[in-house]
Write a protein that holds these residues in place. Structure first.
Motif, PDB file in Angstrom:
ATOM      1  N   ASP A   1     -12.167   4.584   9.042  1.00 50.86           N
ATOM      2  CA  ASP A   1     -11.917   4.218   7.645  1.00 50.86           C
ATOM      3  C   ASP A   1     -11.608   5.423   6.762  1.00 50.86           C
ATOM      4  O   ASP A   1     -11.598   5.316   5.537  1.00 50.86           O
TER       5      ASP A   1
ATOM      6  N   VAL B   1      -7.797   7.292   0.154  1.00 53.82           N
ATOM      7  CA  VAL B   1      -6.754   6.723  -0.698  1.00 53.82           C
ATOM      8  C   VAL B   1      -7.374   5.973  -1.871  1.00 53.82           C
ATOM      9  O   VAL B   1      -6.873   6.031  -3.005  1.00 53.82           O
TER      10      VAL B   1
ATOM     11  N   TYR C   1      -6.245   1.693   7.820  1.00 56.74           N
ATOM     12  CA  TYR C   1      -5.320   1.676   6.685  1.00 56.74           C
ATOM     13  C   TYR C   1      -3.993   1.047   7.125  1.00 56.74           C
ATOM     14  O   TYR C   1      -3.447   1.425   8.166  1.00 56.74           O
TER      15      TYR C   1
ATOM     16  N   GLN D   1      -7.149   4.035  12.804  1.00 59.86           N
ATOM     17  CA  GLN D   1      -7.323   3.912  11.355  1.00 59.86           C
ATOM     18  C   GLN D   1      -7.096   2.470  10.901  1.00 59.86           C
ATOM     19  O   GLN D   1      -6.206   1.777  11.392  1.00 59.86           O
TER      20      GLN D   1
ATOM     21  N   LEU E   1       0.594   3.381   7.492  1.00 57.91           N
ATOM     22  CA  LEU E   1       0.309   4.699   8.046  1.00 57.91           C
ATOM     23  C   LEU E   1       1.426   5.139   8.983  1.00 57.91           C
ATOM     24  O   LEU E   1       1.992   4.337   9.731  1.00 57.91           O
TER      25      LEU E   1
ATOM     26  N   ILE F   1      -8.844   7.319   6.070  1.00 58.76           N
ATOM     27  CA  ILE F   1      -7.680   7.256   5.189  1.00 58.76           C
ATOM     28  C   ILE F   1      -7.898   6.223   4.090  1.00 58.76           C
ATOM     29  O   ILE F   1      -7.605   6.480   2.911  1.00 58.76           O
ATOM     30  N   SER F   2      -8.424   5.073   4.431  1.00 59.95           N
ATOM     31  CA  SER F   2      -8.679   4.029   3.425  1.00 59.95           C
ATOM     32  C   SER F   2      -9.614   4.522   2.337  1.00 59.95           C
ATOM     33  O   SER F   2      -9.369   4.296   1.138  1.00 59.95           O
TER      34      SER F   2
ATOM     35  N   TYR G   1       0.850  -1.190   0.000  1.00 62.03           N
ATOM     36  CA  TYR G   1       0.000   0.000   0.000  1.00 62.03           C
ATOM     37  C   TYR G   1       0.891   1.247   0.000  1.00 62.03           C
ATOM     38  O   TYR G   1       1.962   1.240   0.616  1.00 62.03           O
TER      39      TYR G   1
END
Length: 342
Positions: free
Chosen positions: A105, A111, A34, A32, A37, A107-108, A6
């Motif tokens: 969620d 992105v 993600y 988060q 990070l 940041i996910s 990622y």
């Protein structure tokens, strides 16, 4: 927490004496989902319990990289220093002020929008106040997630788009060096200025859900482009970025509307007592310098309208909601928005 499959995302938090609410921000980053990070925090020579709070999160699931200034810096300089602490391999970064929070969620989701459209330079989201109140947004059309940067910039100047989320954007890290400094050091609202610069060279992605909370939004009211404390910097942004974002004809139309609204609003402030004589002269001087001094007819019309308009303001009545005009399609074929930097 790092996962090489990622792109690395750096959440950047500049903080000065943020002890009362810093833990909320740190917790929201640690929560988060993600998998790649990093949380970069720049302590601007805090004198409260900020350093000890940061130490308590040093062993968290999300890696915390803490830097500290020996002497306090001005806001713009501190933000500039903070974003340049992100690693070279960072794919995206976003600012998160001390006291602000993100949904787990966030940041996910942001992105995913950026990765699906390579020319997206920034991704925004709906933002609520710290008490959960959502401002009266000028909402973007929900039938798409990617917009031309030109349309977003024009919509901001036309007051068709709410500027509240410009400080809650995920930015493609390759655009960090498209200008230097990234944050203009002579302005107060540096996040707005940097956002306009991004819209001149890239497209804009958007998640149509509340993924963040902003402590500065204490109520559900929306910021006003023509607020006395904001409009001078909006005018500077128009003069600086308008010629870059728009064709000459478009720039002429957007500028004419902006100055017409600014002039009418200034006169309304004067006749409703919202500003004092010194502030009025400051704004009048700025308009006169650019050839937009109020005419006698406009002054008379504003005076006649001042009483009913002042009553509308006090009663809190809002005008009809506007919609963003879609004039250009996003530049989906350009591989890297940094290549379009002026």
């Amino acid at each position: 927490m790092r996962d090489g499959s990622y792109p690395l995302v750096a959440v950047v938090t500049p903080v000065r004496d943020g002890a009362p609410h810093l833990a909320e921000t740190l917790e929201s980053v640690q929560a988060q989902d993600y998998p790649a990070l990093l949380h970069v925090v720049l302590d601007n020579a805090s004198t409260d319990a900020t350093p000890s709070i940061l130490k308590a999160y040093a062993a968290g699931r999300v890696q915390l990289a803490v830097w500290r200034n020996r002497e306090p810096l001005r806001r713009a300089a501190n933000w500039e220093t903070a974003i340049h602490q992100i690693p070279a391999e960072t794919g995206y970064f976003r600012l998160l002020a001390a006291g602000d929070r993100m949904r787990p969620d966030a940041i996910s989701r942001m992105v995913a929008v950026a990765e699906a459209s390579p020319n997206v330079g920034a991704v925004g989201t709906l933002v609520a106040g710290s008490a959960g109140l959502v401002p009266d947004y000028r909402l973007l059309p929900t039938d798409r997630t990617v917009f031309s940067g030109h349309d977003i910039a024009a919509g901001l100047f036309r007051d068709e788009v709410n500027p509240v989320w410009v400080r809650h954007v995920l930015v493609r890290a390759s655009l960090l060096h498209h200008r230097a400094p990234y944050f203009t050091q002579t302005l107060h609202h540096v996040d707005l200025d940097s956002f306009f610069s991004l819209m001149c060279v890239s497209d804009f992605g958007f998640v149509h859900e509340v993924l963040g909370w902003d402590r500065a939004l204490l109520s559900g009211t929306r910021p006003d482009v023509y607020d006395p404390s904001l409009v001078l910097e909006w005018m500077q942004a128009l003069n600086r970025y308008g010629p870059l974002c728009f064709t000459p004809d478009e720039y002429a139309r957007v500028s004419a509307r902006f100055y017409r609204r600014y002039t009418d609003t200034l006169l309304t402030w004067r006749y409703t007592g919202r500003i004092d004589a010194d502030v009025y002269r400051q704004h009048l001087g700025a308009l006169t310098e650019r050839g937009h001094a109020p005419s006698f007819g406009r002054s008379l019309a504003a005076m006649l309208k001042s009483v009913p308009r002042s009553l509308r303001i006090r009663r809190g009545k809002a005008g009809p909601k506007k919609k963003l005009r879609i004039e250009r399609t996003p530049h989906m074929l350009r591989a890297d928005p940094a290549s379009a930097a002026p």
